[in-house]
Design a protein around this motif. Structure first.
Motif, PDB file in Angstrom:
ATOM      1  N   TRP A 155       0.854  -1.191   0.000  1.00 20.89           N
ATOM      2  CA  TRP A 155       0.000   0.000   0.000  1.00 20.89           C
ATOM      3  C   TRP A 155       0.884   1.232   0.000  1.00 20.89           C
ATOM      4  CZ3 TRP A 155      -5.111  -0.230  -0.784  1.00 20.89           C
ATOM      5  CH2 TRP A 155      -5.734  -1.460  -0.587  1.00 20.89           C
ATOM      6  N   LEU A 156       0.804   1.981  -1.082  1.00 15.81           N
ATOM      7  CA  LEU A 156       1.646   3.170  -1.219  1.00 15.81           C
ATOM      8  C   LEU A 156       0.754   4.395  -1.286  1.00 15.81           C
ATOM      9  CD1 LEU A 156       4.319   4.624  -1.673  1.00 15.81           C
ATOM     10  CD2 LEU A 156       4.183   4.018  -4.094  1.00 15.81           C
ATOM     11  N   ASN A 157       0.864   5.213  -0.274  1.00 15.81           N
ATOM     12  CA  ASN A 157       0.073   6.452  -0.199  1.00 15.81           C
ATOM     13  C   ASN A 157      -1.412   6.193  -0.461  1.00 15.81           C
ATOM     14  OD1 ASN A 157       2.299   7.944   0.482  1.00 15.81           O
ATOM     15  ND2 ASN A 157       2.734   8.577  -1.617  1.00 15.81           N
ATOM     16  N   GLY A 158      -1.893   5.083   0.112  1.00 17.71           N
ATOM     17  CA  GLY A 158      -3.313   4.783   0.053  1.00 17.71           C
ATOM     18  C   GLY A 158      -3.735   3.894  -1.092  1.00 17.71           C
ATOM     19  N   ASP A 159      -2.851   3.650  -2.021  1.00 15.96           N
ATOM     20  CA  ASP A 159      -3.200   2.802  -3.168  1.00 15.96           C
ATOM     21  C   ASP A 159      -2.407   1.497  -3.115  1.00 15.96           C
ATOM     22  OD1 ASP A 159      -4.909   4.728  -4.275  1.00 15.96           O
ATOM     23  OD2 ASP A 159      -3.188   5.766  -5.173  1.00 15.96           O
ATOM     24  N   ASP A 185       4.351   1.427   7.869  1.00 15.31           N
ATOM     25  CA  ASP A 185       3.356   1.038   8.878  1.00 15.31           C
ATOM     26  C   ASP A 185       3.278   2.087   9.984  1.00 15.31           C
ATOM     27  OD1 ASP A 185       2.806  -1.237   7.447  1.00 15.31           O
ATOM     28  OD2 ASP A 185       4.147  -2.499   8.630  1.00 15.31           O
ATOM     29  N   GLY A 186       3.374   3.329   9.579  1.00 16.79           N
ATOM     30  CA  GLY A 186       3.212   4.436  10.516  1.00 16.79           C
ATOM     31  C   GLY A 186       4.462   4.855  11.262  1.00 16.79           C
ATOM     32  N   ALA A 230      11.666  -5.646  -0.901  1.00 18.35           N
ATOM     33  CA  ALA A 230      10.898  -6.877  -0.662  1.00 18.35           C
ATOM     34  C   ALA A 230      10.359  -6.942   0.761  1.00 18.35           C
ATOM     35  CB  ALA A 230      11.780  -8.089  -0.939  1.00 18.35           C
ATOM     36  N   GLN A 231      10.978  -6.195   1.665  1.00 18.76           N
ATOM     37  CA  GLN A 231      10.536  -6.236   3.060  1.00 18.76           C
ATOM     38  C   GLN A 231       9.205  -5.532   3.286  1.00 18.76           C
ATOM     39  OE1 GLN A 231      14.465  -4.742   4.718  1.00 18.76           O
ATOM     40  NE2 GLN A 231      14.067  -6.380   6.176  1.00 18.76           N
ATOM     41  N   VAL A 232       8.725  -4.773   2.317  1.00 20.82           N
ATOM     42  CA  VAL A 232       7.480  -4.040   2.549  1.00 20.82           C
ATOM     43  C   VAL A 232       6.285  -4.747   1.912  1.00 20.82           C
ATOM     44  CG1 VAL A 232       8.731  -1.878   2.709  1.00 20.82           C
ATOM     45  CG2 VAL A 232       7.644  -2.478   0.548  1.00 20.82           C
ATOM     46  N   GLN A 233       6.492  -5.977   1.494  1.00 21.61           N
ATOM     47  CA  GLN A 233       5.398  -6.752   0.915  1.00 21.61           C
ATOM     48  C   GLN A 233       4.158  -6.691   1.815  1.00 21.61           C
ATOM     49  OE1 GLN A 233       5.732  -8.672  -2.027  1.00 21.61           O
ATOM     50  NE2 GLN A 233       3.540  -9.041  -1.888  1.00 21.61           N
ATOM     51  N   GLY A 234       3.062  -6.204   1.264  1.00 21.69           N
ATOM     52  CA  GLY A 234       1.796  -6.173   1.995  1.00 21.69           C
ATOM     53  C   GLY A 234       1.697  -5.085   3.055  1.00 21.69           C
TER      54      GLY A 234
END
Lengths: 266, 954
Positions: free
Chosen positions: B6-10, B52-53, B64-68
């Motif tokens: 999820w990048l900037n809401g999308d 994640d905030g 790859a660590q930001v998957q999902g």
């Protein structure tokens, strides 16, 4: 250059990957210390999916997963105060938000801020390699164990008191000297002190000769202790400071921290 | 690998390489707010995002660590043109300067305000601990957070924290949002990196591992054979043109002592070969394939070594003079590998003895002055080599556009870049366009052309787009730094404190090349000596070549070092006389009406111009500062190891270079009565674009929104020497003022014709109209009239600004320090900077300039130093080890205040502001240290180790 990136979902899988790729591979948690852990790895094994970030209190003490970030630990009310203080000596919040406690231990950096505190508080870690073992942080950082750290355990201090201290030039510099002391008391005497220090050798060390000199004795005069410590360390000179200054500061910080621990005990 | 998060809401999906960094994915996605300044070691934080905030460095995170997971950048927080509360608060507090790190700071504050409702000062420091900003000094961010918090409950809250000046003016002297501010806080495309096209080749430089060596042989065949390599350039095939990289007015006082590549390398990091390749990885591989054999020479690292008889000679080649060659010039037997030096005019050099330049001069009779003295004091002071550390590394992007060379540059001197590149490439200036993009900090290090000409040459030869971006290490070893200097000061005084004689002897280390070699060290005298009224003054300045990393301009030029030496010597003299330091300063200081005869011998390679001091705010600055710091009242420390002391220094700078600098502006009226202002000025984040816009708006009594500004583009804006020597407000602002004044005259002429009234009857009225006795005409009506078939044509006014009048900004800085006798640690507890900038045009930005200048020089005074080993290698060429101050290092009480004076020469009475702010910290802190523990620290930095040694504790 990284050619493969794995995201195992179990410790066994992670361990298997490490066995398979050996020194080419590095575990990655927060990613802040991949360099010290493994220069130029071609394989990265992400521990983010291993669910090793639980924090819990037990009858013996606290235990927390190696995947916990430093900031998570700082925010955990049960995290012991000296550990929190040491953690906050990593002043850069962005780094605290990423860096994991497992990575900090695994990197074995001389000036890793948490390491002396973990040593002084007799923490142990669970390491999964060919077999699973629990070893003290002190033994780990001065050994060569390459397994995956999965958990850190810190016992409650029972009639022991711990304090930490450090010195750095600017607020976000790496610590020049980082120190932790824990001790018990026997009347007016110090009992079984542990003096752990970073910044004076390649790894964090215990000043055993100093510990022996302190045990069973009342707290020495500050200047005496400073000289005692200064004589027991052999740091090198680098761009940041001369060996003489590091040794001097080792004495100053140890004396200060020990004094604080004694005050706390009293 | 497939990546989805999820990048900037999308929900977004990317194809990524294993190990690819998140920063690269985000930038490829067009999120230009995510920036890089530290070679991805996490030390600058310009790439801060929320994961994640949580605020983290995206350069450290593998994609790859930001998957999902959820990623937010600053682009997420503004709604198209509508700014977020925090973005608006940043602008209203004046914390935005160059804007390079601003999105990171905003993201960090977003995280803070999500978890803390009313953050304390310590909370804010903690939240911003990961973001390095070199411009602002951080102080105003506390106000930004306060404003943001207040606006959560009161969206219409208008802060009253910015001081305002000049009730008689509308926008000058009052707070207005920085004209480029909204774009910068949104993180929009603004910097060179944001202009790079998809097919750009990458340029990588092979650099010398030796400080001093001949290149015996170089074999580039394997590199050239590598698939994807476009060109390799060395001294064998590079341009055979000598030049200076210094961006100074032509003809420069700096010697032309280098080619793009030479057969001799003169510092660790000197150029050996440039590789241009299709990708960065190929370029790096090609570097490894170049075989170089060196004949290593003994390096020269200090001025003492350079001046020794028989010392290795750094430049021992042929010497030429364009004018003024000495009759005994002897070029027999020189080694061609040494290259040559071409002097535009004599600068009293002797390169055969490593003397790059020299100058001396004075007024009165020095011997008589010392004979009259009842107390004589002689001291030696030293400054170290300091890196500018702009957060944006040096970067350039070059391309061809319809056969013309286009240079997207992060530069202070677009017109000098055009001229020098034209000379090196041997193409006329009209074939070159230099576009000064937003600079992510400059501070003098981008006054020189340290990479532009190489990329330009490669593009011109190959026709390919080229990106050349320094690593942070390259910034340290191959851009520009403060000259190390040794300054000897001798003072004579009467027992009542009256100075009778001043002598300054400066030896400066210019390093391998002579850019600014005469002028920076000379400024150590020209910006310090005129602060004291003394009839007998003499100075000597000798500048030596050496093999340290290159030096050059840095905010303050040579003044911070001269100020350190002379102001601290004054403090020592006051102490020796048993006199209060403030009283001593008050007795000897410059004041309104003073005649500065000394300036006649302090020109920059030419005769100087003596000046009268028409405005001087030193009196009120000293009084206010003394009140703030409770001067004369000792402070007790609760800790017996710690002693507290107070110190003061007075300071000055110039406002551009009278007789040398020039600036131009052009303003045209559009069909609806609005305006386009074209300024040659180069806004480095200082607020110059806002200054020039305000000048025009004030003169024309039109809203600032009715003036659009374009600046620093050599194709479309008129000539300006660039942003250096504190010239922006005075010269570029003056040009805008003059152009607007000409436009006003044209408007009145046309209105007179329209209304049939004499011009004397007419006057401009806000907003955008002219009132006569018979009626009122709006600018829109004037535009329609002039641009109709019967009109006189579009109103266009051009003007330039030159002057032989100097306007000097003055200031008084006060410091309170706590010195720990056990650790040697010096804490700056309080710092008060009172500065006279004439009429402050942008008060909030002027204050930011002061905070930034002060914090930089607190860093120089206490921690910063490039440490070289005996072979000339820099041991701490990165942001982790160099000890730049961060938000956690600012004084607990940190206050800048403006002392308003009305200068007769600057536009609307303005003078310069920022460079002067760099001159007070070192002497004020050093004298405070003496007040605390009785030691005089005469060498930068006042490190804990040096403090302990001075205290005989080590």
């Amino acid at each position: 250059m990284v050619q493969q990136f794995f995201q195992p979902t179990s410790i066994d899988e992670a361990r298997g990957l490490k066995s398979k790729f050996g020194e080419q591979a590095a575990f990655i948690g927060g990613g802040t210390l991949v360099g010290p852990l493994a220069p130029n790895p071609t394989v990265l094994i992400d521990i983010g999916g291993l669910a090793i970030n639980k924090m819990e209190e037990s009858e013996e003490g606290i235990r927390f997963g190696a995947g916990c970030t430093i900031q998570q630990l700082c925010d955990w009310p049960q995290f012991f105060v000296p550990l929190r203080e040491a953690a906050k000596n990593m002043v850069n919040r962005n780094i605290r938000n990423l860096a994991t406690i497992g990575g900090q231990i695994g990197a074995r950096e001389s000036c890793g801020d948490l390491l002396p505190a973990l040593v002084a508080m007799q923490a142990t870690i669970v390491v999964v390699g060919d077999k699973t073992s629990e070893i003290s942080v002190g033994d780990y950082i001065n050994g060569s164990e390459q397994g995956l750290i999965t958990e850190v355990r810190v016992p409650f201090l029972v009639e022991r008191f711990a304090e930490v201290g450090h010195y750095c030039f600017t607020s976000t510099d790496r610590s020049l000297i980082t120190v932790a002391v824990s001790l018990a008391t026997d009347g007016d005497a110090i009992k079984e002190p542990i003096v752990a220090i970073g910044g004076v050798a390649e790894r964090v060390i215990r000043l055993t000769a100093v510990e022996e000199a302190l045990h069973g004795e009342p707290p020495p005069e500050r200047e005496f202790l400073e000289k005692l410590v200064t004589g027991q360390v052999s740091p090198g000179t680098d761009f940041a400071a001369s060996a003489a200054y590091r040794a001097h500061m080792a004495g100053v910080i140890v004396a200060t921290v020990l004094g604080n621990a004694w005050q706390e005990a009293k | 690998m497939q990546l989805s998060f999820w990048l900037n809401g999308d929900r977004c999906t990317f194809d990524i390489d294993p190990g690819e960094r998140l920063i690269d994915i985000l930038r490829e996605a067009g999120l230009t707010s995510v920036r890089e300044g530290c070679d991805r070691d996490g030390s600058c934080g310009a790439c801060t995002i929320l994961l994640d905030g949580k605020a983290v460095n995206s350069c450290l995170v593998r994609a790859a660590q930001v998957q999902g997971r959820t990623v937010q950048t600053v682009e997420h927080f503004s709604n198209h043109r509508e700014l977020s509360v925090i973005q608006g608060a940043f602008l209203d507090a004046g914390i935005v300067q160059c804007g390079y790190c601003t999105p990171a700071m905003i993201v960090a504050v977003e995280e803070l305000l999500q978890r803390v409702v009313e953050p304390t000062r310590d909370d804010i420091k903690d939240a911003l601990s990961g973001v390095f900003c070199r411009c602002t000094g951080y102080e105003q961010v506390f106000e930004a957070v306060r404003i943001a918090c207040r606006r959560r409950t009161d969206p219409d809250y208008e802060p009253l924290s910015v001081p305002e000046f000049r009730d008689d003016l509308r926008v000058v002297g009052s707070f207005r949002r920085k004209v480029d501010g909204p774009h910068l806080v949104r993180g929009g495309p603004a910097f060179v990196d944001d202009r790079v096209g998809p097919n750009a080749c990458h340029l990588k430089m092979l650099r010398s591992p030796h400080a001093h060596a001949y290149i015996k042989s170089i074999d580039t065949s394997a590199a050239e054979a590598l698939d994807g390599v476009v060109i390799v350039v060395t001294h064998k095939n590079g341009p055979d043109v000598y030049y200076t990289q210094a961006g100074q007015g032509f003809p420069e006082p700096s010697p032309y002592d280098r080619k793009m590549f030479g057969a001799k390398v003169r510092h660790v990091g000197d150029r050996v070969a440039a590789v241009v390749a299709e990708t960065e990885d190929i370029a790096k591989k090609a570097l490894d394939l170049i075989e170089v054999e060196y004949e290593v020479l003994e390096p020269v690292l200090t001025v003492e070594k350079a001046a020794e008889e028989g010392a290795p000679v750094v430049h021992n080649g042929e010497i030429e003079y364009v004018v003024g060659a000495p009759p005994n010039l002897d070029n027999r037997g020189v080694d061609p590998r040494e290259g040559k030096i071409i002097y535009q005019f004599p600068i009293h050099a002797n390169s055969r003895k490593n003397l790059a330049a020299s100058v001396d001069g004075g007024i009165g009779e020095l011997k008589k002055g010392f004979d009259e003295a009842e107390v004589i004091l002689e001291r030696e002071y030293r400054s170290s080599q300091i890196q500018c550390t702009a957060v944006e590394p040096h970067v350039v992007y070059t391309k061809l556009d319809q056969g013309r060379l286009v240079i997207h540059a992060s530069t202070q001197v677009p017109y000098h870049v055009r001229r020098i590149v034209s000379s090196i490439l041997d193409i006329p200036e009209n074939r070159i366009r230099v576009i000064k993009e937003r600079t992510g900090g400059a501070f003098g290090s981008k006054q020189d052309m340290v990479l532009e000409e190489v990329a330009a040459y490669c593009t011109w030869v190959t026709g390919r787009d080229v990106l050349f971006r320094f690593t942070r290490e390259e910034v340290f070893i191959a851009s520009r730094t403060r000259h190390p200097m040794r300054l000897k000061v001798k003072l004579g005084a009467k027992k009542d404190g009256t100075l009778t004689a001043i002598a300054m002897d400066v030896a400066a280390n210019t390093g391998p090349y002579g850019g600014h070699c005469l002028t920076v060290p000379m400024n150590a005298c020209s910006k310090s000596l005129p602060l004291f009224l003394c009839d007998n003054v003499r100075f000597w300045v000798n500048i030596y070549y050496s093999n340290i990393p290159p030096t050059g301009a840095y905010q303050g030029y040579g003044a911070p070092k001269g100020a350190f030496a002379l102001q601290l010597a004054a403090a020592e003299m006051a102490d020796q006389l048993g006199m209060d330091h403030l009283e001593f300063l008050e007795k000897n200081r410059v004041r309104e009406g003073s005649w500065l005869e000394i300036l006649k011998c302090l020109g920059e390679g030419r005769p100087g111009i003596p000046q009268n001091v028409h405005s001087c705010g030193l009196g009120p600055a000293l009084k206010r500062g003394a009140d703030l710091i409770s001067w004369g009242s000792p402070e007790d420390s609760p800790d017996p190891d710690i002693s507290i002391g107070k110190g003061v220094a007075i300071l000055q700078q110039g406002s551009g270079l009278p007789g040398l600098d020039s600036a131009n502006a052009l303003i045209s009226m559009f069909g609806d009565g609005t305006f386009m202002l074209l300024s040659g000025g180069a806004d480095l984040g200082t607020g110059l674009d806002t200054v020039t816009t305000k000048m025009a708006a004030e003169v024309l009594l039109t809203p600032m929104a009715s003036i659009s500004l374009h600046s620093g583009d050599t194709d479309t804006t008129p000539f300006d020497v660039g942003a250096y020597a504190s010239s922006g407000t005075y010269f570029s602002g003056g040009a805008a003022f003059n152009a607007a004044t000409k436009m006003k005259k044209q408007i009145l002429q046309v209105t007179a014709e329209m209304l049939g009234e004499p011009e004397d009857n007419l006057k401009l009225e806000y907003p955008s109209r002219v009132k006569g006795k018979s009626g009122t005409v709006t600018f829109a009506e004037i535009a329609r009239h002039t641009q109709s078939g019967t009109g006189c044509g579009q109103l266009v006014a051009h003007a330039h600004f030159i002057t032989d009048k100097g306007s000097f900004p003055y200031g008084a800085h006060f410091a309170q320090v706590a010195v720990n006798r056990r650790t040697g640690h010096v804490e700056v507890q309080k710092y008060f900077a009172l500065q006279d900038a004439g009429t402050p045009i942008n008060p909030e930005l002027a204050l930011g300039q002061i905070y930034g200048g002060v914090l930089k020089t607190i860093g120089h005074s206490l921690w910063e130093e490039m440490v070289l080993d005996e072979k000339g290698r820099c041991l701490n060429a990165n942001l982790r080890d160099y000890h730049v101050p961060r938000i956690g290092d600012i004084p607990k009480e940190f206050l800048a205040e403006l002392v308003c004076t009305d200068d007769p020469f600057g536009p609307f009475g303005s003078k310069s502001i920022s460079e002067a702010a760099c001159n007070g910290a070192a002497p004020a802190i050093a004298s405070a240290i003496h007040d605390a523990v009785g030691i005089w620290m005469r060498e930068w930095p006042f490190s804990p180790e040096k403090i302990l040694k001075a205290l005989n504790r080590l």
